[in-house]
Design a protein around this motif. Sequence first.
Motif: not given
Length: 328
Positions: A29, A35, A74, A94, A98, A101, A268, A271-272
């Motif tokens: 990311l 992004l 993604l 997925r 995001t 973020i 982040t 999410w990770s």
Amino acid sequence: MPAADPTADHSVPPHRPGSNSLSRGFGLLGDEWSLFLLRLALLGRSKYSEFRAQLPISHAVLTNRLDTLVREGLIEKRMYSERPPRSEYVLTERGRSTWPILTSIWGWELAWVSHHSYETPPMHHRACGKDFAPVLTCGHCRQPVTARDLRAAWGPTGGWRESVPETTTRRRSGSRGTAVDHSFYPDTMAVFGNRWSSALVGAAFLRVHRFTDFQTLLGVPPGLLADRLSALCERGILEQVRTATRPDWAEYRLTEKGLAVFPVIATTIEWSERWVGSPDGPAIEIKHPACGSAFHGVLVCDQCGETLTGAQIELGSVPSAAGTTPES
């Protein structure tokens, strides 16, 4: 997280081959074009021509980034016409997840970066009808939190060198690690657009302050380390502070602007851990001492206090098209 001190003895843990969720997530990311492709997809764009029309990049770079996002799960590439063959790019779960973020990045850029080469419209909360800024709260007690309110320690798969972001694409950055002049996210890319800059900021949140400690713990070459620290100071993310015990020594500490980037880091990390985490456990464990719970971040609207969802946020598109609504 400055109150935590996982570096008390500044020893280097044994290096394990491979990477962990932080390395993979921040590596994937920490690329501006990726992004912005995700942002445009959240705003409803799905066709190659739509991405190409709104991003000033070459066909080769656009194809590379789309292929990477498809490979990493993604975005899904779907054929909607066989004659002629045409495809669209649709967000997976997925990819849709995001949005916290991207919302945190946009809020930080609006609050802390005075100049953008492109229009940076405010975010609008449809539920209360007001322009807003996202506020990071604890999902357990619902109280606003900053990095100072939390405690962190390495998890089963954590470690300094294991957590340095992977390089999945060629990053857009200047010679000193700063963002290029026409960057959409200039200061965000100064932090996350270079793997070493990202690792240094993460280490600073974990109370690493000295040049030699950055070098020893992260394994970054000294010349490159000096360059990245200088770039982060130029952007106002870090500052040099003389120590009381050794006035001839300087430490690198996060500024208020640097501390304010924490919601981007926190979202982040979550999410990770969710999407590219290891079955052996988390890379880092964060707790909120005020309520005694493991920390789970929730973004709320600073105007009405309600929990945000992607479907409730209206954004202007990039760089100049009319605003639309991101998917939830």
